[in-house]
Enzyme design. Structure first.
Site, PDB file in Angstrom:
ATOM      1  CE  LYS A 159       7.046   8.921   3.689  1.00  0.00           C
ATOM      2  NZ  LYS A 159       6.729   8.163   4.893  1.00  0.00           N
TER       3      LYS A 159
HETATM    4  N1  PPE Z   1       1.556   5.553   6.285  1.00  0.00           N
HETATM    5  C1  PPE Z   1       2.609   6.122   6.899  1.00  0.00           C
HETATM    6  C2  PPE Z   1       2.392   6.918   8.137  1.00  0.00           C
HETATM    7  C3  PPE Z   1       3.881   5.959   6.356  1.00  0.00           C
HETATM    8  O1  PPE Z   1       4.937   6.526   6.962  1.00  0.00           O
HETATM    9  C4  PPE Z   1       4.059   5.177   5.186  1.00  0.00           C
HETATM   10  C5  PPE Z   1       5.428   4.954   4.612  1.00  0.00           C
HETATM   11  C6  PPE Z   1       2.921   4.607   4.575  1.00  0.00           C
HETATM   12  C7  PPE Z   1       1.681   4.823   5.147  1.00  0.00           C
HETATM   13  C8  PPE Z   1       2.999   3.823   3.292  1.00  0.00           C
HETATM   14  O2  PPE Z   1       3.289   4.669   2.216  1.00  0.00           O
HETATM   15  P1  PPE Z   1       4.077   4.165   0.920  1.00  0.00           P
HETATM   16  O3  PPE Z   1       5.477   3.908   1.325  1.00  0.00           O
HETATM   17  O4  PPE Z   1       3.931   5.287  -0.043  1.00  0.00           O
HETATM   18  O5  PPE Z   1       3.401   2.930   0.459  1.00  0.00           O
HETATM   19  N2  PPE Z   1       6.435   4.834   5.581  1.00  0.00           N
HETATM   20  C9  PPE Z   1       7.813   5.035   5.215  1.00  0.00           C
HETATM   21  C10 PPE Z   1       8.692   5.291   6.409  1.00  0.00           C
HETATM   22  C11 PPE Z   1       9.228   4.133   7.179  1.00  0.00           C
HETATM   23  C12 PPE Z   1      10.300   4.550   8.178  1.00  0.00           C
HETATM   24  O6  PPE Z   1      10.510   3.815   9.151  1.00  0.00           O
HETATM   25  O7  PPE Z   1      10.957   5.578   7.997  1.00  0.00           O
HETATM   26  C13 PPE Z   1       8.311   3.940   4.288  1.00  0.00           C
HETATM   27  O8  PPE Z   1       7.720   2.859   4.215  1.00  0.00           O
HETATM   28  O9  PPE Z   1       9.283   4.177   3.590  1.00  0.00           O
END
Ligand code: PPE
Length: 307
Positions: free
Chosen positions: A159
């Site tokens: 990430k």
């Molecule tokens: N895919 C991506 C690309 C992603 O960035 C997130 C979280 C997820 C899936 C879901 O992952 P999880 O939060 O572990 O369930 N995205 C983060 C960033 C948002 C932002 O605008 O900055 C978040 O939800 O915190």
């Protein structure tokens, strides 16, 4: 969405005033996208604010750093405590938390191995990421013309900050075209994920989410939803999806820390089911919102109380 400021930000072991949490313009991470981050939420519960799956988020931060060969100069336990202290010091009942580790100031160029690694943790109140109406009634999504980067160009499992140029391109395209969110396909053409959310589809009696090999982040909300759905007696599988599977789905929703659980009403202007949140989606959403607020005893272990 303009940010709502809070009082203090944790930077490299110290609490700093929000306005003083500054970095140098030659910070490596600013030039080359060399940072890893997390998004975490804290929710109000009967026993004060609690952070949802904090340890899992901090562990994932360290896994992202490992992929980038970045040595975080704190232990996971220290960052868990620091994250909780940011909620406490800012007297927040609920908030979004953003830990970030990034290559700092001192070296330029593409060999980052001598750069110092800085760590910061900020918190701010953040409402429904895709809108209250989206959570209640569903959003309109569009397949993006942008592809998820190939795992051999930028690994989606990390990430990392630089990766999000791809997500921003897709998000801007979707919003400018009048949609709420974009669905990104992998370079091999299967459904990957959204710009900041994982995807779930309910079709033919089972709940399907794309595997990480399709370029999806191993979402922490995704894993919570898989567990909640199984506990509700819903069959859950990780399988590749084609865009036509989305058009033909009975129900569909997105998951993410910021977005939480958001029903999808249509994909490329084709209604999902009746074009309203489906029964399975609503049941899962309701257990999720109970779990994060400490109202579901079964999932208490996911909460880390701040006080
Ligand atoms: N895919 C991506 C690309 C992603 O960035 C997130 C979280 C997820 C899936 C879901 O992952 P999880 O939060 O572990 O369930 N995205 C983060 C960033 C948002 C932002 O605008 O900055 C978040 O939800 O915190």
């Amino acid at each position: 969405m303009p940010i709502t400021t809070t009082n203090k930000i944790w930077m490299d072991g110290e609490m700093v005033n929000w306005a003083d949490a500054q970095i140098h313009v030659l910070t490596h991470g600013l030039h080359y996208g060399s940072g890893v981050f997390e998004g975490i939420r804290a929710y109000p519960t009967d026993s004060g604010p609690a952070v949802f799956r904090l340890k899992e988020h901090i562990d994932r931060l360290f896994l992202s750093a490992k992929i980038l060969m970045m040595e975080i100069p704190f232990s996971p336990e220290e960052l868990v405590e620091a994250t909780k202290s940011v909620v406490k010091v800012n007297e927040l009942d609920s908030c979004y938390l953003r830990p970030i580790a990034y290559l700092g100031y001192g070296e330029m160029g593409l060999n980052p191995l001598n750069c110092e690694v800085n760590v910061a943790i900020a918190a701010w109140p953040w409402g429904a990421y895709l809108g209250d109406d989206g959570i209640a009634n569903g959003i309109r999504v569009k397949i993006s013309s942008w592809q998820r980067h190939d795992p051999n160009s930028v690994p989606p499992a990390a990430k990392c900050t630089g990766m999000y140029v791809n997500s921003s391109l897709a998000k801007v395209e979707a919003v400018k075209s009048g949609y709420d969110e974009a669905i990104i396909l992998s370079s091999s053409g299967v459904v990957s994920e959204c710009t900041g959310e994982n995807i779930f589809v309910y079709r033919n009696g089972k709940l399907i989410t794309p595997p990480t090999s399709a370029g999806a982040l191993e979402g922490i909300t995704r894993s919570a939803i898989m567990e909640i759905a199984s506990d509700l007696g819903v069959k859950v599988v990780e399988e590749n999806l084609l865009r036509s599977d989305l058009y033909l789905s009975d129900e569909m929703f997105l998951t993410g820390t910021a977005a939480e659980v958001v029903p999808v009403a249509s994909v490329d202007d084709r209604k999902v089911g009746q074009g309203r949140p489906g029964e399975i989606t609503k049941a899962i959403q309701s257990v999720y919102f109970d779990a994060v607020r400490g109202r579901a005893p079964k999932y208490k272990a996911w909460l880390d109380h701040v006080i």
